[in-house]
Design a protein around this motif. Sequence first.
Motif, mmCIF file in Angstrom:
data_model
loop_
_atom_site.group_PDB
_atom_site.id
_atom_site.type_symbol
_atom_site.label_atom_id
_atom_site.label_comp_id
_atom_site.label_asym_id
_atom_site.label_seq_id
_atom_site.Cartn_x
_atom_site.Cartn_y
_atom_site.Cartn_z
ATOM 1 N N VAL A 1 0.843 -1.272 -0.020
ATOM 2 C CA VAL A 1 -0.223 0.010 -0.005
ATOM 3 C C VAL A 1 0.877 1.307 0.017
ATOM 4 C CG1 VAL A 1 -1.653 1.139 1.107
ATOM 5 C CG2 VAL A 1 -1.783 -1.226 1.219
ATOM 6 N N LEU A 2 0.851 1.959 -1.126
ATOM 7 C CA LEU A 2 1.584 3.058 -1.048
ATOM 8 C C LEU A 2 0.736 4.519 -0.528
ATOM 9 C CD1 LEU A 2 3.167 2.838 -4.633
ATOM 10 C CD2 LEU A 2 4.195 1.946 -2.487
ATOM 11 N N ILE A 3 1.426 5.060 0.380
ATOM 12 C CA ILE A 3 1.008 6.367 0.784
ATOM 13 C C ILE A 3 1.827 7.420 0.812
ATOM 14 C CG2 ILE A 3 -0.517 5.047 2.512
ATOM 15 C CD1 ILE A 3 1.277 6.279 4.822
ATOM 16 N N GLY A 4 1.356 8.719 0.871
ATOM 17 C CA GLY A 4 2.212 9.804 0.752
ATOM 18 C C GLY A 4 1.329 11.172 0.254
ATOM 19 N N PHE A 5 2.002 12.218 0.274
ATOM 20 C CA PHE A 5 1.318 13.584 -0.085
ATOM 21 C C PHE A 5 1.047 13.400 -1.655
ATOM 22 C CE2 PHE A 5 0.570 18.105 -0.248
ATOM 23 C CZ PHE A 5 0.063 18.436 0.789
ATOM 24 N N MET A 6 -0.052 14.382 -2.102
ATOM 25 C CA MET A 6 -0.044 14.638 -3.474
ATOM 26 C C MET A 6 1.118 14.687 -4.110
ATOM 27 S SD MET A 6 -3.452 17.292 -3.123
ATOM 28 C CE MET A 6 -3.143 17.953 -1.338
ATOM 29 N N GLY A 7 0.985 14.084 -5.155
ATOM 30 C CA GLY A 7 2.544 14.267 -6.236
ATOM 31 C C GLY A 7 3.738 13.497 -5.492
ATOM 32 N N SER A 8 3.613 12.759 -4.745
ATOM 33 C CA SER A 8 4.684 12.093 -4.065
ATOM 34 C C SER A 8 5.008 10.852 -5.076
ATOM 35 C CB SER A 8 4.603 11.439 -2.895
ATOM 36 O OG SER A 8 3.452 10.784 -2.815
ATOM 37 N N GLY A 9 4.305 10.509 -6.237
ATOM 38 C CA GLY A 9 4.740 9.352 -7.027
ATOM 39 C C GLY A 9 4.034 8.110 -6.832
ATOM 40 N N LYS A 10 2.977 8.230 -6.027
ATOM 41 C CA LYS A 10 2.346 6.560 -5.738
ATOM 42 C C LYS A 10 1.603 6.074 -6.863
ATOM 43 C CE LYS A 10 -0.651 9.175 -3.370
ATOM 44 N NZ LYS A 10 -0.502 10.664 -2.989
ATOM 45 N N SER A 11 1.069 6.594 -7.682
ATOM 46 C CA SER A 11 0.698 6.288 -8.989
ATOM 47 C C SER A 11 1.617 5.439 -9.956
ATOM 48 C CB SER A 11 -0.211 7.115 -9.755
ATOM 49 O OG SER A 11 -1.304 7.678 -8.867
ATOM 50 N N THR A 12 2.559 6.486 -10.082
ATOM 51 C CA THR A 12 3.644 6.145 -11.102
ATOM 52 C C THR A 12 4.228 4.694 -10.469
ATOM 53 O OG1 THR A 12 4.185 8.376 -11.457
ATOM 54 C CG2 THR A 12 5.656 6.608 -12.174
ATOM 55 N N LEU A 13 4.875 4.898 -9.250
ATOM 56 C CA LEU A 13 5.448 3.490 -8.575
ATOM 57 C C LEU A 13 4.586 2.450 -8.327
ATOM 58 C CD1 LEU A 13 8.373 3.770 -7.495
ATOM 59 C CD2 LEU A 13 7.773 5.834 -7.993
ATOM 60 N N ALA A 14 3.477 2.514 -8.193
ATOM 61 C CA ALA A 14 2.490 1.577 -8.005
ATOM 62 C C ALA A 14 2.379 0.626 -9.499
ATOM 63 C CB ALA A 14 0.879 1.863 -7.543
ATOM 64 N N LYS A 15 2.301 1.351 -10.434
ATOM 65 C CA LYS A 15 2.363 0.844 -11.676
ATOM 66 C C LYS A 15 3.522 -0.075 -11.812
ATOM 67 C CE LYS A 15 -0.465 3.797 -14.336
ATOM 68 N NZ LYS A 15 -0.257 5.458 -14.341
ATOM 69 N N ILE A 16 4.668 0.625 -11.738
ATOM 70 C CA ILE A 16 5.990 -0.112 -11.838
ATOM 71 C C ILE A 16 6.121 -1.171 -11.015
ATOM 72 C CG2 ILE A 16 8.419 0.047 -11.883
ATOM 73 C CD1 ILE A 16 7.989 3.274 -12.435
ATOM 74 N N LEU A 17 6.015 -0.928 -9.704
ATOM 75 C CA LEU A 17 5.956 -2.319 -8.841
ATOM 76 C C LEU A 17 5.004 -3.387 -9.274
ATOM 77 C CD1 LEU A 17 5.887 -0.606 -5.295
ATOM 78 C CD2 LEU A 17 7.714 -2.155 -6.246
ATOM 79 N N ALA A 18 3.775 -3.093 -9.442
ATOM 80 C CA ALA A 18 2.898 -4.213 -9.904
ATOM 81 C C ALA A 18 3.341 -5.244 -11.254
ATOM 82 C CB ALA A 18 1.351 -3.462 -10.315
#
Length: 170
Positions: A4-21
């Motif tokens: 589960v990736l958490i963090g402030f807006m613009g911290s890269g959660k979506s980008t990183l989630a795609k790569i990790l998945a």
Amino acid sequence: MKIVLIGFMGSGKSTLAKILAEKLHLQMYEMDDLILSRSGRASIPEIFAVDGEAHFRKLESEMAKELGELESGVISTGGGVITHLGNIESLRRQGGRIVYLRATFETIQKRLTGDTNRPLFQDLPRARQLYGARSSVYEKCSQIIIDTDTLSTSQITKEICERLTAPSAT
Ligand code: S3P
């Protein structure tokens, strides 16, 4: 494995989630997209403007509960998921590991300049205040913290994978 990736807006959660998945052959879940598809609205700003933030938070908590039941996957949360600590409890279910992608406000500001899709980042002093109020909450909620400012996405991915498999990782 459930990340589960958490963090402030613009911290890269979506980008990183795609790569990790992709790297870990897991399904990726984008909470904001799932909330939006349930809302009947055209955009997140529209939910905030028409239904109000409280309604958005209610949809967010319902989604956190649902995703809490997953046994595996990579979940990208919205920056305000920590507003209700019950959301984190939900997401930790089934062995969910909470990873905080930490970035300085300056980095975030650079990334989000001109962004119109984030209702809570339209007024800079308020966004800075929100960042200040939330930072320690992200820290307390997470099992792994990654300082992302000077790292590339592949370096962050590598560090998350190493930390997830380290014997001392909780
Ligand atoms: C929010 C963050 C957004 C989105 C909504 C509220 C917040 O997600 O959920 O605009 O309260 O920080 P991102 O973190 O993906 O921008």
